[in-house]
Design an enzyme around this catalytic site. Sequence first.
Site, PDB file in Angstrom:
ATOM      1  N   ASP A  13      11.753 100.719 -97.152  1.00  0.00           N
ATOM      2  CA  ASP A  13      12.088 100.027 -98.481  1.00  0.00           C
ATOM      3  C   ASP A  13      10.673  99.647 -99.368  1.00  0.00           C
ATOM      4  OD1 ASP A  13      14.933  99.663 -97.968  1.00  0.00           O
ATOM      5  OD2 ASP A  13      14.463  97.998 -96.555  1.00  0.00           O
ATOM      6  N   GLY A  15       9.385 102.142-101.379  1.00  0.00           N
ATOM      7  CA  GLY A  15       9.380 102.771-102.629  1.00  0.00           C
ATOM      8  C   GLY A  15       8.950 104.132-102.624  1.00  0.00           C
ATOM      9  N   LYS A  16       9.420 104.718-101.233  1.00  0.00           N
ATOM     10  CA  LYS A  16       9.156 105.939-101.226  1.00  0.00           C
ATOM     11  C   LYS A  16       9.876 106.976-102.259  1.00  0.00           C
ATOM     12  CE  LYS A  16      10.725 105.641 -96.902  1.00  0.00           C
ATOM     13  NZ  LYS A  16      10.938 104.091 -97.011  1.00  0.00           N
ATOM     14  N   LYS A  18      10.179 106.625-105.430  1.00  0.00           N
ATOM     15  CA  LYS A  18       9.385 106.788-106.495  1.00  0.00           C
ATOM     16  C   LYS A  18       7.988 107.472-106.301  1.00  0.00           C
ATOM     17  CE  LYS A  18       6.780 104.039-109.890  1.00  0.00           C
ATOM     18  NZ  LYS A  18       6.231 102.918-110.613  1.00  0.00           N
ATOM     19  N   GLY A  40      17.846 104.874 -97.967  1.00  0.00           N
ATOM     20  CA  GLY A  40      18.162 104.761 -99.480  1.00  0.00           C
ATOM     21  C   GLY A  40      16.756 104.718-100.243  1.00  0.00           C
ATOM     22  N   HIS A  41      16.797 105.649-101.201  1.00  0.00           N
ATOM     23  CA  HIS A  41      15.674 105.762-102.272  1.00  0.00           C
ATOM     24  C   HIS A  41      16.205 105.121-103.504  1.00  0.00           C
ATOM     25  CE1 HIS A  41      13.202 107.471 -99.178  1.00  0.00           C
ATOM     26  NE2 HIS A  41      14.060 108.308 -99.165  1.00  0.00           N
ATOM     27  N   THR A 128      23.328  99.758 -89.745  1.00  0.00           N
ATOM     28  CA  THR A 128      24.138  99.867 -90.967  1.00  0.00           C
ATOM     29  C   THR A 128      25.495 100.234 -91.096  1.00  0.00           C
ATOM     30  OG1 THR A 128      23.519 102.254 -91.344  1.00  0.00           O
ATOM     31  CG2 THR A 128      22.105 100.692 -92.602  1.00  0.00           C
ATOM     32  N   GLN A 223      13.259 105.019 -93.968  1.00  0.00           N
ATOM     33  CA  GLN A 223      13.081 103.889 -92.983  1.00  0.00           C
ATOM     34  C   GLN A 223      11.334 103.879 -93.276  1.00  0.00           C
ATOM     35  OE1 GLN A 223      15.119 106.291 -91.159  1.00  0.00           O
ATOM     36  NE2 GLN A 223      17.095 105.214 -91.987  1.00  0.00           N
ATOM     37  N   THR A 238      15.363 101.883 -86.085  1.00  0.00           N
ATOM     38  CA  THR A 238      16.174 103.062 -86.133  1.00  0.00           C
ATOM     39  C   THR A 238      16.083 104.207 -85.078  1.00  0.00           C
ATOM     40  OG1 THR A 238      16.950 104.533 -87.967  1.00  0.00           O
ATOM     41  CG2 THR A 238      14.572 104.744 -87.318  1.00  0.00           C
ATOM     42  N   ARG A 304      16.978  91.666 -98.784  1.00  0.00           N
ATOM     43  CA  ARG A 304      15.806  91.893 -97.709  1.00  0.00           C
ATOM     44  C   ARG A 304      15.233  90.533 -97.380  1.00  0.00           C
ATOM     45  NH1 ARG A 304      14.318  96.928-101.775  1.00  0.00           N
ATOM     46  NH2 ARG A 304      15.906  98.359-100.846  1.00  0.00           N
ATOM     47  N   LEU A 331       3.128  96.316-107.163  1.00  0.00           N
ATOM     48  CA  LEU A 331       1.964  95.241-107.408  1.00  0.00           C
ATOM     49  C   LEU A 331       2.097  94.253-108.314  1.00  0.00           C
ATOM     50  CD1 LEU A 331      -1.040  94.267-106.541  1.00  0.00           C
ATOM     51  CD2 LEU A 331      -1.797  95.887-108.555  1.00  0.00           C
ATOM     52  N   ASP A 332       3.200  94.710-109.332  1.00  0.00           N
ATOM     53  CA  ASP A 332       3.504  93.947-110.434  1.00  0.00           C
ATOM     54  C   ASP A 332       4.518  92.655-110.115  1.00  0.00           C
ATOM     55  OD1 ASP A 332       5.286  96.155-109.940  1.00  0.00           O
ATOM     56  OD2 ASP A 332       6.863  95.116-111.070  1.00  0.00           O
ATOM     57  N   GLY A 414       5.169  98.986-111.930  1.00  0.00           N
ATOM     58  CA  GLY A 414       6.896  98.647-112.646  1.00  0.00           C
ATOM     59  C   GLY A 414       7.631  99.603-111.915  1.00  0.00           C
TER      60      GLY A 414
END
Length: 427
Positions: A13, A15-16, A18, A40-41, A128, A223, A238, A304, A331-332, A414
Amino acid sequence: MPALVLLGAQWGDEGKGKATDLLGGSVDYVVRYQGGNNAGHTVVVGDQKYALHLLPSGILSPGCVPVIGNGVVVDPSVLLSELSGLNERGVDTSGLLLSGNAHLIAPYHTEVDKVTERFLGKRKIGTTGRGIGPAYADKINRVGLRVQDLFDESILTQKVEAALDFKNQVLAKLYNRRAVRTDQVVEELLGYADRLRGYVADTTLILNDAVDEGKVVLFEGGQGTLLDVDHGTYPFVTSSNPTAGGACTGAGIGPTKISRVIGILKAYTTRVGAGPFPTELLDADGEALREIGGERGVTTGRDRRCGWFDAVIARYATRVNGLTDFFLTKLDVLTGWERVPVCVAYEIEGRRVTELPFSQSDFHHAVPVYEYLPGWSEDITGAKSFSDLPKNAQSYVKALEEMSGAPISAIGVGPGRDETIQINSFL
């Protein structure tokens, strides 16, 4: 041109999606090499948000060939549903390639997964419930089903019968569930054959040829490192290898062909499911990170667990993956804290350790040792270069880079595709 691996450097989780999407315009192939629809992405393109579970993120980039490799376990109903959903939104999915050697998730895998978790009670792993673990177990036990079996009814029937000989005994006698009928499973699976046939290919050959021809191939892990079945926080992991080595076995590419390994690192830490988490916050700060960061699972919708950045884990990810770069995301989310704690070491029974303990017992008892870095209050979502960031934000990034052991080459400020600062090119 390079073959790159992009993977999660924490518990997933990060942010792969993006990061993969950012590279997609410059990449010829994007390959999922392990996991299933338990990953999930989320990718944001303009005002559109896409939640991908099984498909590689590169499917949203025109001209990029998305590939599901042999190391993935595929639920055909989920795959077809996801393809249909994207088609309805105007996304061209016709270029997808699906390895004929990828293993299938059958209906009985999902049933076994769910009843096993319920049976374990307090000792449950936190899966899951989508059948991923049982499908991988069948693969290792050599009673698995592969995509290519969909096109030979005789072989498919024999394999389903072999798998159910044992599973029906377990379902009926241990869990008091009705036995699964072979003919029903075979009929359901054969119903997917014609719709999947056009996607199936010898992906190992195609990918090796692509690399030899100088094409850019990106291998995308699901993952994260700490969920790797060999190198993660076992048994709370996993059922596959999200680490860099998994790209070789899960796609059929030799390690000498990989030129760069990029770790995706969230500016704080999260995990889903059970298992140890030294920096977890069970207070207002943890809730704030969850709310500001939108920390709910893409696949499960579960909240999470949130905590401060853990440099011990980041160093471990650098080591076991041979990371060449980091992509720091979200970072935001840290904007507004007067000071931001960073875990630099653990204390375990009076000992200070700076590397991840190999003992499961030690890791369960690890207490984080924090350093406190000055925070910032300025909005950073419009930053286009590193120098646009507030001084304290710059210092935070530099400190994380030094602690983690690899250069930070990009920073997410962002959720949008264009809300990224690129310091060094990955290509």
